[in-house]
Design a protein around this motif. Structure first.
Motif, PDB file in Angstrom:
ATOM      1  N   SER A  76       0.897  -1.006  -0.068  1.00  0.00           N
ATOM      2  CA  SER A  76      -0.013   0.109  -0.101  1.00  0.00           C
ATOM      3  C   SER A  76       0.777   1.198  -0.080  1.00  0.00           C
ATOM      4  CB  SER A  76      -0.983   0.055   1.190  1.00  0.00           C
ATOM      5  OG  SER A  76      -0.222   0.112   2.397  1.00  0.00           O
ATOM      6  N   ARG A 128       0.106   7.736  10.775  1.00  0.00           N
ATOM      7  CA  ARG A 128       0.036   6.321  10.927  1.00  0.00           C
ATOM      8  C   ARG A 128       0.302   6.323  12.504  1.00  0.00           C
ATOM      9  NH1 ARG A 128      -0.026   2.630   7.353  1.00  0.00           N
ATOM     10  NH2 ARG A 128       0.761   2.968   5.280  1.00  0.00           N
ATOM     11  N   THR A 152      -3.877   8.991  15.532  1.00  0.00           N
ATOM     12  CA  THR A 152      -3.956   9.365  14.282  1.00  0.00           C
ATOM     13  C   THR A 152      -4.549  10.763  14.332  1.00  0.00           C
ATOM     14  OG1 THR A 152      -5.143   7.328  13.583  1.00  0.00           O
ATOM     15  CG2 THR A 152      -5.618   9.183  12.376  1.00  0.00           C
ATOM     16  N   PHE A 183       0.399   6.564  -0.265  1.00  0.00           N
ATOM     17  CA  PHE A 183       0.368   6.339   1.058  1.00  0.00           C
ATOM     18  C   PHE A 183       2.056   6.213   1.512  1.00  0.00           C
ATOM     19  CE2 PHE A 183      -3.792   5.020   0.057  1.00  0.00           C
ATOM     20  CZ  PHE A 183      -4.541   5.897   0.942  1.00  0.00           C
ATOM     21  N   THR A 243       1.893   8.387   6.249  1.00  0.00           N
ATOM     22  CA  THR A 243       0.521   8.673   5.926  1.00  0.00           C
ATOM     23  C   THR A 243      -0.161   7.416   5.597  1.00  0.00           C
ATOM     24  OG1 THR A 243       0.955  10.545   4.550  1.00  0.00           O
ATOM     25  CG2 THR A 243      -1.020   9.785   4.181  1.00  0.00           C
ATOM     26  N   SER A 244      -1.457   7.216   6.632  1.00  0.00           N
ATOM     27  CA  SER A 244      -1.948   6.070   6.314  1.00  0.00           C
ATOM     28  C   SER A 244      -3.494   6.184   5.832  1.00  0.00           C
ATOM     29  CB  SER A 244      -2.369   5.238   7.891  1.00  0.00           C
ATOM     30  OG  SER A 244      -2.913   6.192   8.725  1.00  0.00           O
ATOM     31  N   ALA A 245      -3.737   7.356   5.761  1.00  0.00           N
ATOM     32  CA  ALA A 245      -5.413   7.908   5.330  1.00  0.00           C
ATOM     33  C   ALA A 245      -5.163   9.111   4.694  1.00  0.00           C
ATOM     34  CB  ALA A 245      -6.394   7.418   6.422  1.00  0.00           C
ATOM     35  N   VAL A 246      -6.297   9.424   3.748  1.00  0.00           N
ATOM     36  CA  VAL A 246      -6.319  10.752   3.401  1.00  0.00           C
ATOM     37  C   VAL A 246      -8.069  11.048   3.471  1.00  0.00           C
ATOM     38  CG1 VAL A 246      -6.372  11.903   1.217  1.00  0.00           C
ATOM     39  CG2 VAL A 246      -4.395  10.487   1.639  1.00  0.00           C
ATOM     40  N   LYS A 247      -8.444  12.208   3.621  1.00  0.00           N
ATOM     41  CA  LYS A 247      -9.536  12.753   3.972  1.00  0.00           C
ATOM     42  C   LYS A 247      -9.890  13.570   2.806  1.00  0.00           C
ATOM     43  CE  LYS A 247     -12.883  14.442   7.322  1.00  0.00           C
ATOM     44  NZ  LYS A 247     -13.025  14.902   8.736  1.00  0.00           N
ATOM     45  N   THR A 293      -7.936   5.287  -8.137  1.00  0.00           N
ATOM     46  CA  THR A 293      -6.955   4.443  -7.531  1.00  0.00           C
ATOM     47  C   THR A 293      -6.971   3.052  -8.242  1.00  0.00           C
ATOM     48  OG1 THR A 293      -8.572   2.884  -6.234  1.00  0.00           O
ATOM     49  CG2 THR A 293      -7.819   5.136  -5.213  1.00  0.00           C
TER      50      THR A 293
END
Length: 72
Positions: free
Chosen positions: A3, A24, A28, A46, A50-54, A63
């Protein structure tokens, strides 16, 4: 594919789309943000941080899993 090697594309469909990176780890937190105007494209991935994006606002996200639109 890890990922951490995946790229994704965000294309703004309106001015002022916010892209926010989340960290991460055990806590968070927000660690980075960008604001895109209509037609602007951001290519991101990622990382170890960085584990997530809003995403806030109208945008198209592409993707390796497919293409999606935020709600209108």
């Amino acid at each position: 594919m890890s990922s951490q090697n995946e790229f994704f594309v965000i294309k703004a469909k309106e001015n002022g789309v916010n892209v926010i990176g989340l960290t991460r780890g055990s806590d968070t937190r927000f660690h980075h943000s960008e604001k895109l105007d209509k037609g602007e494209v951001m290519i991101a991935q990622f990382t170890e941080h960085t584990s997530a994006v809003k995403i806030r606002g109208k945008a198209v996200i592409q993707t390796s899993h497919g293409t999606m639109n935020t709600e209108d």
